[in-house]
Write an enzyme that holds these catalytic residues in place. Structure first.
Site, mmCIF file in Angstrom:
data_model
loop_
_atom_site.group_PDB
_atom_site.id
_atom_site.type_symbol
_atom_site.label_atom_id
_atom_site.label_comp_id
_atom_site.label_asym_id
_atom_site.label_seq_id
_atom_site.Cartn_x
_atom_site.Cartn_y
_atom_site.Cartn_z
ATOM 1 N N GLY A 17 33.805 32.140 42.908
ATOM 2 C CA GLY A 17 33.603 33.435 43.560
ATOM 3 C C GLY A 17 32.854 34.476 42.746
ATOM 4 O O GLY A 17 31.757 34.225 42.216
ATOM 5 N N TYR A 143 49.947 42.968 45.547
ATOM 6 C CA TYR A 143 48.512 42.986 45.208
ATOM 7 C C TYR A 143 48.010 44.424 45.076
ATOM 8 O O TYR A 143 47.299 44.762 44.122
ATOM 9 C CB TYR A 143 47.717 42.225 46.280
ATOM 10 C CG TYR A 143 46.246 42.129 45.960
ATOM 11 C CD1 TYR A 143 45.796 41.375 44.879
ATOM 12 C CD2 TYR A 143 45.292 42.795 46.733
ATOM 13 C CE1 TYR A 143 44.436 41.289 44.565
ATOM 14 C CE2 TYR A 143 43.936 42.719 46.437
ATOM 15 C CZ TYR A 143 43.512 41.966 45.353
ATOM 16 O OH TYR A 143 42.173 41.882 45.040
HETATM 17 P P1 NAP Z 1 38.335 33.373 43.668
HETATM 18 O O1 NAP Z 1 37.096 32.785 44.231
HETATM 19 O O2 NAP Z 1 39.651 32.785 44.067
HETATM 20 O O3 NAP Z 1 38.222 33.424 42.086
HETATM 21 C C1 NAP Z 1 39.320 33.813 41.293
HETATM 22 C C2 NAP Z 1 39.039 33.448 39.850
HETATM 23 O O4 NAP Z 1 40.137 33.870 39.029
HETATM 24 C C3 NAP Z 1 38.895 31.941 39.663
HETATM 25 O O5 NAP Z 1 37.811 31.678 38.798
HETATM 26 C C4 NAP Z 1 40.206 31.554 39.018
HETATM 27 O O6 NAP Z 1 40.002 30.436 38.154
HETATM 28 C C5 NAP Z 1 40.520 32.791 38.208
HETATM 29 N N1 NAP Z 1 41.929 32.870 37.838
HETATM 30 C C6 NAP Z 1 43.010 32.996 38.649
HETATM 31 N N2 NAP Z 1 44.133 32.956 37.925
HETATM 32 C C7 NAP Z 1 43.750 32.813 36.616
HETATM 33 C C8 NAP Z 1 44.452 32.702 35.402
HETATM 34 N N3 NAP Z 1 45.791 32.731 35.342
HETATM 35 N N4 NAP Z 1 43.750 32.566 34.251
HETATM 36 C C9 NAP Z 1 42.394 32.511 34.284
HETATM 37 N N5 NAP Z 1 41.672 32.607 35.407
HETATM 38 C C10 NAP Z 1 42.355 32.753 36.569
HETATM 39 O O7 NAP Z 1 38.452 34.920 44.080
HETATM 40 P P2 NAP Z 1 37.441 36.158 43.847
HETATM 41 O O8 NAP Z 1 37.375 36.870 45.129
HETATM 42 O O9 NAP Z 1 36.196 35.727 43.195
HETATM 43 O O10 NAP Z 1 38.324 37.047 42.869
HETATM 44 C C11 NAP Z 1 37.845 37.570 41.648
HETATM 45 C C12 NAP Z 1 38.381 38.978 41.445
HETATM 46 O O11 NAP Z 1 37.869 39.835 42.464
HETATM 47 C C13 NAP Z 1 39.908 39.101 41.514
HETATM 48 O O12 NAP Z 1 40.349 39.993 40.493
HETATM 49 C C14 NAP Z 1 40.125 39.720 42.883
HETATM 50 O O13 NAP Z 1 41.340 40.457 42.943
HETATM 51 C C15 NAP Z 1 38.907 40.619 42.993
HETATM 52 N N6 NAP Z 1 38.562 41.046 44.352
HETATM 53 C C16 NAP Z 1 38.274 40.117 45.319
HETATM 54 C C17 NAP Z 1 37.942 40.570 46.596
HETATM 55 C C18 NAP Z 1 37.617 39.616 47.725
HETATM 56 O O14 NAP Z 1 37.604 40.049 48.888
HETATM 57 N N7 NAP Z 1 37.349 38.361 47.465
HETATM 58 C C19 NAP Z 1 37.919 41.943 46.863
HETATM 59 C C20 NAP Z 1 38.206 42.838 45.857
HETATM 60 C C21 NAP Z 1 38.517 42.384 44.593
HETATM 61 P P3 NAP Z 1 41.013 29.198 38.003
HETATM 62 O O15 NAP Z 1 41.762 29.040 39.284
HETATM 63 O O16 NAP Z 1 40.099 28.040 37.667
HETATM 64 O O17 NAP Z 1 41.895 29.594 36.828
#
Ligand code: NAP
Length: 243
Positions: A17, A143
């Site tokens: 992501g 969250y």
């Molecule tokens: P994603 O595709 O699920 O990616 C999440 C990433 O976080 C993955 O690379 C995962 O890697 C990593 N991660 C999770 N737990 C971890 C841990 N314990 N240690 C190390 N890495 C960890 O979701 P995303 O949307 O890209 O999320 C990235 C950030 O953006 C998050 O902080 C999320 O809250 C924020 N965000 C997302 C959105 C949205 O709508 N998607 C909106 C606002 C903010 P592994 O599973 O390989 O460890």
């Protein structure tokens, strides 16, 4: 505009992501990137290292290895994060609360504390916040609490860093199409797909563009916060979808 050529960066959660897109965008701007995630086999960064931000020993190991291999640090992107479930708070569990807070809050504190001593002058910390850290919405209390904490921490740290040549930004996206909802709904594809149905969500690359923007302002400028949403979204829950 400050160039990024020759700089070094750590990106947490770079296996998927937004984190993967930021790592790629940094690479495209000639930044050497150490990416971390639990699924290290999915990392496509120059330096790919296993990292669990909920585990202090893993973070210590990761930072020591990354900084050594990078030869110093200019940029830290605290991106790793997750949400679990969309239920009223009385359905919440100790375990889910711990996972979300350990990852989204303690992970950011821990990685920042460990990386700060290595950040070179002119360095930059980017925290991945969310519009959930700016406006509450229903059935997402843990969250929301975690992302309000990220925003609070960013501003508190800004006070502590004031006078030092280190930039600090929270980037707060709305709906971005990633694996986030798949994780949130524990693999339920139908529920995950419904989140993005009928709306052109922000793409991970769009968020990465925002990160590159904040990183390339002149040295005397600090972008404190950057909020990015789909045009069709005004709040965490107000989204105009195609019929
Ligand atoms: P994603 O595709 O699920 O990616 C999440 C990433 O976080 C993955 O690379 C995962 O890697 C990593 N991660 C999770 N737990 C971890 C841990 N314990 N240690 C190390 N890495 C960890 O979701 P995303 O949307 O890209 O999320 C990235 C950030 O953006 C998050 O902080 C999320 O809250 C924020 N965000 C997302 C959105 C949205 O709508 N998607 C909106 C606002 C903010 P592994 O599973 O390989 O460890």
């Amino acid at each position: 505009m400050a160039g990024l050529e020759g700089k070094t960066a750590v990106v947490t959660g770079a296996s998927s992501g937004i984190g993967a897109a930021i790592a790629q965008a940094l690479k495209d701007n000639d930044v050497r990137v150490a990416g971390g995630a639990r699924r290290a086999d999915r990392l496509e960064t120059d330096i790919a290292l296993e990292l669990d931000v909920t585990d202090p020993a893993s973070c210590e190991r990761f930072v020591a290895d990354a900084v050594q291999q990078l030869g110093g640090l200019d940029i830290l992107v605290n991106n790793a994060g997750l949400g679990l479930g969309r239920d009223p708070f009385d359905k919440s569990t100790e375990q889910d609360e711990e996972t979300v807070l350990e990852t989204n809050v303690h992970g950011v504190l821990r990685m920042t504390r460990l990386c700060l001593p290595h950040l070179r002058d002119g360095g930059h910390i980017v925290n991945m916040g969310s519009i959930a850290g700016r406006q509450a919405y229903e059935n997402a209390a843990v969250y929301v609490a975690s992302k309000y904490a990220v925003r609070g921490f960013t501003y508190a740290l800004r006070e502590d860093l004031l006078g030092r040549p280190i930039h600090l930004t929270t980037v707060d996206p709305g709906l971005v199409e990633t694996n986030f909802s798949r994780v949130r709904f524990r693999g339920d594809e139908e529920k995950a797909n419904a989140v993005y149905a009928g709306v052109e969500a922000v793409r991970p690359q769009d968020v990465a563009d925002c990160v590159i923007f904040v990183l390339t302002r002149p040295p005397h400028v600090n972008i404190d916060e950057l909020v990015v949403k789909a045009l069709a979204q005004s709040t965490p829950v107000r989204i105009v979808r195609d019929a």
